[in-house]
Write a protein that holds these residues in place. Structure first.
Motif, PDB file in Angstrom:
ATOM      1  N   GLY A 165     -60.224  51.166  -8.300  1.00 17.23           N
ATOM      2  CA  GLY A 165     -58.836  50.786  -8.057  1.00 17.23           C
ATOM      3  C   GLY A 165     -58.614  49.293  -7.996  1.00 17.23           C
ATOM      4  O   GLY A 165     -57.466  48.834  -8.044  1.00 17.23           O
ATOM      5  N   LEU A 166     -59.696  48.528  -7.886  1.00 19.28           N
ATOM      6  CA  LEU A 166     -59.595  47.065  -7.832  1.00 19.28           C
ATOM      7  C   LEU A 166     -60.111  46.418  -9.112  1.00 19.28           C
ATOM      8  O   LEU A 166     -60.149  45.188  -9.199  1.00 19.28           O
ATOM      9  N   ASN A 167     -60.454  47.233 -10.097  1.00 14.98           N
ATOM     10  CA  ASN A 167     -61.091  46.704 -11.309  1.00 14.98           C
ATOM     11  C   ASN A 167     -60.030  46.240 -12.307  1.00 14.98           C
ATOM     12  O   ASN A 167     -59.877  46.788 -13.399  1.00 14.98           O
ATOM     13  N   CYS A 168     -59.293  45.209 -11.903  1.00 21.72           N
ATOM     14  CA  CYS A 168     -58.172  44.698 -12.689  1.00 21.72           C
ATOM     15  C   CYS A 168     -58.424  43.229 -13.010  1.00 21.72           C
ATOM     16  O   CYS A 168     -58.771  42.446 -12.119  1.00 21.72           O
ATOM     17  N   GLY A 169     -58.229  42.864 -14.253  1.00 16.83           N
ATOM     18  CA  GLY A 169     -58.607  41.520 -14.679  1.00 16.83           C
ATOM     19  C   GLY A 169     -57.507  40.488 -14.671  1.00 16.83           C
ATOM     20  O   GLY A 169     -57.781  39.299 -14.845  1.00 16.83           O
ATOM     21  N   THR A 170     -56.263  40.910 -14.456  1.00 14.51           N
ATOM     22  CA  THR A 170     -55.141  39.979 -14.549  1.00 14.51           C
ATOM     23  C   THR A 170     -54.217  40.135 -13.349  1.00 14.51           C
ATOM     24  O   THR A 170     -53.816  41.260 -13.009  1.00 14.51           O
TER      25      THR A 170
END
Length: 410
Positions: A327-332
């Motif tokens: 759920g936190l694996n966001c790049g932007t």
């Protein structure tokens, strides 16, 4: 604004010797205050909220609404040398295993209201009537979003409550159970087979008519209103913390409020930054007298907040490494979130899966059924205390209270 990076070379649990700990301290203007009101969850004598923000008032009409628990964890008090550690436990929020329904519900309410050309509704009953009216007029409303899990399921739940369709685009690499849970809410689910950012682009591109309502928890130029509403929805969580701390004799708006640092630390997970934005806006409100230190936590493979704070401008991360903190694996960072984070966050740190797992065990032993994303906040404090000068940055001493936002359950 200038930022000071603390990309320290160190070894610790889960960090290989000689590798840099992703860590940045924000050299911010400490006079900055958010224009957003802090709000309150506290009811008046009749039991109704006295000055509840619209999102909180709406949430109170939702089935199963109740404040999530604020649970003490004595084991972390001893480990960190502080007065108190409290965990905001979002493992069961209106029957779902994460906080996301707070944003998805209010975001959907505002999106549907806008589609009907009316001001935001104030209750679920009004929203249902609005959806029924749109359907009776021949409109086939579909709620659309991209997700790495919990936001998509929450939006699918809202569509089910309203009797409208939902179309959910998954980030690639998620367990089959994620798609099954979302489909179980009645939604149409597709797999982007790519990164979260690509899934967002696919979901947005699929909205080809006025009946396709994108309810995405990330903003960009030209798409700001619904993400803003989602952030407003998340603010309910922080208003509840104030109320709960007040009931425990910790006046959140007056406890030793003469200094910004040294009494409270609030730790918030950062994905695209919308929850973090809500927390910063709440705890930096011009209405507040106490101003806790704010720390963000994210995975080492998707540390876009750390990199952005260090650079003083938005910096994307690859977010291509598999992590239990999906759920936190966001790049932007969300475009709307970044100016608020830059202005009000104190420090950012990233942790490994192993560190999250170790923290998860401690929280579960204390009765908090935290998931990997929620456990990242406890891991973040432990990691920050190993960084030279980290304790001073966070203002942690024997009188400090630490509040960890645990966003998901198992």
């Amino acid at each position: 604004m200038n930022s000071m990076s603390g990309m320290n070379t160190m070894s610790g649990a889960g960090i290989s010797p000689g590798t840099a700990r992703p860590w940045a301290v924000n050299d911010r203007d400490r006079t900055w205050r958010s224009a957003a009101p802090a709000g309150t969850a506290e009811p008046g004598p009749s039991g109704e909220p006295t000055d509840a923000p619209p999102a909180l008032a709406f949430h109170r009409t939702m089935p199963g609404y109740a404040r999530s628990a604020l649970t003490p964890v004595p084991a972390l008090v001893d480990a960190w040398g502080v007065r108190q550690v409290l965990v905001k436990d979002e493992s069961n929020r209106m029957g779902l295993p994460a906080f996301k329904i707070l944003g998805a519900s209010w975001g959907a309410a505002c999106a549907l209201s806008a589609a009907a050309g009316v001001p935001p509704v104030s209750s679920l009953a009004e929203l249902r009537a609005l959806a029924e009216g749109l359907g009776a007029s021949g409109r086939e409303i579909t709620l659309v979003t991209a997700t790495d899990g919990n936001h998509g399921r929450a939006l699918a739940r809202m569509a089910k409550l309203l009797g409208v369709r939902a179309r959910i685009v998954l980030a690639g690499g998620l367990p089959a159970s994620v798609a099954e849970a979302i489909a179980g809410e009645g939604a149409t689910v597709t797999d982007s087979e790519s990164t979260y950012d690509d899934a967002v682009a696919q979901a947005a591109a699929s909205c080809t008519g006025p009946d396709d309502l994108l309810v995405q928890d990330m903003s960009w130029d030209g798409y700001e209103d619904v993400p803003r509403a989602i952030v407003e929805g998340y603010s309910t969580l922080f208003a509840e913390i104030d109320e709960q701390r007040g009931e425990d004799g910790q006046d959140a708006k007056g406890d030793d409020a003469t200094a910004e640092r040294g009494r409270s630390l609030v730790v918030v997970p950062a994905g695209v930054g919308s929850l973090l934005q809500a927390g910063v806006q709440h705890f930096r409100s011009a209405q507040r007298s106490d101003l806790p230190v704010l720390l963000s936590a994210e995975p080492v493979g998707a540390a876009c907040v750390v990199a952005s704070v260090a650079a003083g401008e938005p910096v994307s991360a690859s977010a291509t490494e598999a992590t239990t903190m999906a759920g936190l694996n966001c790049g932007t960072i969300s475009a709307a979130a970044w100016p608020v984070i830059r202005a009000g966050l104190d420090a950012a740190i990233a942790v490994t899966d192993a560190e999250s797992a170790a923290a998860q065990q401690i929280l579960q032993d204390a009765g908090v059924p935290a998931g990997p994303c929620g456990s990242a906040t406890a891991a973040a404090v432990t990691a920050a205390l190993e960084v030279p000068g980290g304790r001073e940055v966070l203002g942690l001493d024997a009188d400090a209270t630490v509040v960890l936002v645990s966003t998901d359950g198992v």
